[in-house]
Motif scaffolding. Structure first.
Motif, PDB file in Angstrom:
ATOM      1  N   LEU A  38       5.929 128.375 100.110  1.00  0.00           N
ATOM      2  CA  LEU A  38       5.186 129.255  99.191  1.00  0.00           C
ATOM      3  C   LEU A  38       5.359 128.754  97.757  1.00  0.00           C
ATOM      4  N   MET A  39       6.590 128.421  97.408  1.00  0.00           N
ATOM      5  CA  MET A  39       6.885 127.951  96.053  1.00  0.00           C
ATOM      6  C   MET A  39       6.152 126.634  95.759  1.00  0.00           C
ATOM      7  N   THR A  40       6.101 125.766  96.766  1.00  0.00           N
ATOM      8  CA  THR A  40       5.394 124.495  96.612  1.00  0.00           C
ATOM      9  C   THR A  40       3.910 124.734  96.341  1.00  0.00           C
ATOM     10  N   LYS A  95      21.425 124.448 101.857  1.00  0.00           N
ATOM     11  CA  LYS A  95      20.151 124.690 102.564  1.00  0.00           C
ATOM     12  C   LYS A  95      19.140 125.412 101.695  1.00  0.00           C
ATOM     13  N   THR A  96      19.631 126.183 100.772  1.00  0.00           N
ATOM     14  CA  THR A  96      18.749 127.001  99.953  1.00  0.00           C
ATOM     15  C   THR A  96      19.342 127.130  98.566  1.00  0.00           C
ATOM     16  N   ARG A  97      18.470 127.374  97.591  1.00  0.00           N
ATOM     17  CA  ARG A  97      18.944 127.615  96.230  1.00  0.00           C
ATOM     18  C   ARG A  97      18.766 129.083  95.842  1.00  0.00           C
ATOM     19  N   SER A 144       6.817 134.419  84.482  1.00  0.00           N
ATOM     20  CA  SER A 144       7.331 135.117  85.678  1.00  0.00           C
ATOM     21  C   SER A 144       8.071 134.145  86.583  1.00  0.00           C
ATOM     22  N   CYS A 145       7.497 132.950  86.760  1.00  0.00           N
ATOM     23  CA  CYS A 145       8.170 131.930  87.580  1.00  0.00           C
ATOM     24  C   CYS A 145       9.562 131.667  86.989  1.00  0.00           C
ATOM     25  N   SER A 146       9.581 131.394  85.681  1.00  0.00           N
ATOM     26  CA  SER A 146      10.843 131.029  85.028  1.00  0.00           C
ATOM     27  C   SER A 146      11.861 132.161  85.059  1.00  0.00           C
ATOM     28  N   ALA A 147      11.389 133.374  84.835  1.00  0.00           N
ATOM     29  CA  ALA A 147      12.320 134.516  84.815  1.00  0.00           C
ATOM     30  C   ALA A 147      13.034 134.643  86.153  1.00  0.00           C
ATOM     31  N   CYS A 148      12.281 134.460  87.222  1.00  0.00           N
ATOM     32  CA  CYS A 148      12.890 134.600  88.547  1.00  0.00           C
ATOM     33  C   CYS A 148      13.837 133.434  88.831  1.00  0.00           C
ATOM     34  N   HIS A 149      13.423 132.251  88.451  1.00  0.00           N
ATOM     35  CA  HIS A 149      14.287 131.085  88.696  1.00  0.00           C
ATOM     36  C   HIS A 149      15.580 131.181  87.905  1.00  0.00           C
ATOM     37  N   LYS A 150      15.469 131.638  86.669  1.00  0.00           N
ATOM     38  CA  LYS A 150      16.649 131.745  85.816  1.00  0.00           C
ATOM     39  C   LYS A 150      17.664 132.718  86.419  1.00  0.00           C
TER      40      LYS A 150
END
Ligand code: HEC
Length: 156
Positions: A38-40, A95-97, A144-150
């Motif tokens: 999904l992220m890809t 396996k996951t981040r 939104s992408c960045s906020a979640c990743h951070k």
């Protein structure tokens, strides 16, 4: 005696290997793969819009509208099943981040996802009407992408 010991050792190694398979946490492999996919897809579609916004690619109304529509559809999908309890990076290192906080602070990650839905809806409405439509609406999507990743993604 030496042979017998060798046999015992071989048996012990075989047992360790097989119990490793039994206890290795591969239960979540499918879910982890699905959410990374999904992220890809997010990144693939957002990348096209970003390139047009920056002038690295020519603006193409149809391509822009399609990519933005895709982002909206992707964000609106209910892929909750790809985030099962226990599939975090603490329990599944390498396996996951996805940080365990994505679950322990659950309403927070869901809130950011809600913001992404809102932002992609606006971008989809504007992306086909000119490059300025992308430029004016892409910021909150990326934010939104960045906020979640951070907050919820390991940096490594
Ligand atoms: C609700 C939180 C959240 C949102 C919103 C979010 N991401 Fe992610 N993203 C994550 C998490 C958590 C991971 C780590 C997933 C894993 O390793 O299991 C991740 C991983 C990724 C990856 C790496 C995938 C891989 O193969 O390892 C990319 C690329 C990515 N995100 C792009 C995006 C883009 C682009 C957006 C916005 C359009 C976005 N993400 C929105 C939480 C989010």
């Amino acid at each position: 005696m030496r042979n017998k010991l060798g046999l015992i050792c071989a048996a012990a190694i075989a047992l360790a290997a097989s119990s490793g398979t039994v206890f290795a946490n591969d239960t979540f492999d499918g879910a982890i793969k699905a959410r990374k996919s999904l992220m890809t897809l997010y990144a693939f579609n957002l990348g096209q819009l970003g390139a047009m916004a920056k002038g690295e690619a020519d603006y193409n109304a149809e391509q822009a509208k399609t990519a933005a529509d895709n982002l909206k559809v992707l964000a609106s999908m209910n892929l909750g099943a790809a985030w099962p309890q226990g599939s975090d990076s603490t329990a599944n290192p390498g396996k996951t981040r996805a940080k365990v906080e994505a679950w322990t602070k659950y309403p927070e990650s869901a809130k950011i996802h809600g913001e992404l839905i809102e932002a992609t809806t606006k971008l989809a409405a504007a992306a086909g009407s000119g490059v300025d439509g992308i430029r004016a609406n892409i910021g909150p999507v990326g934010a939104s992408c960045s906020a979640c990743h951070k907050a919820f993604r390991e940096t490594n």
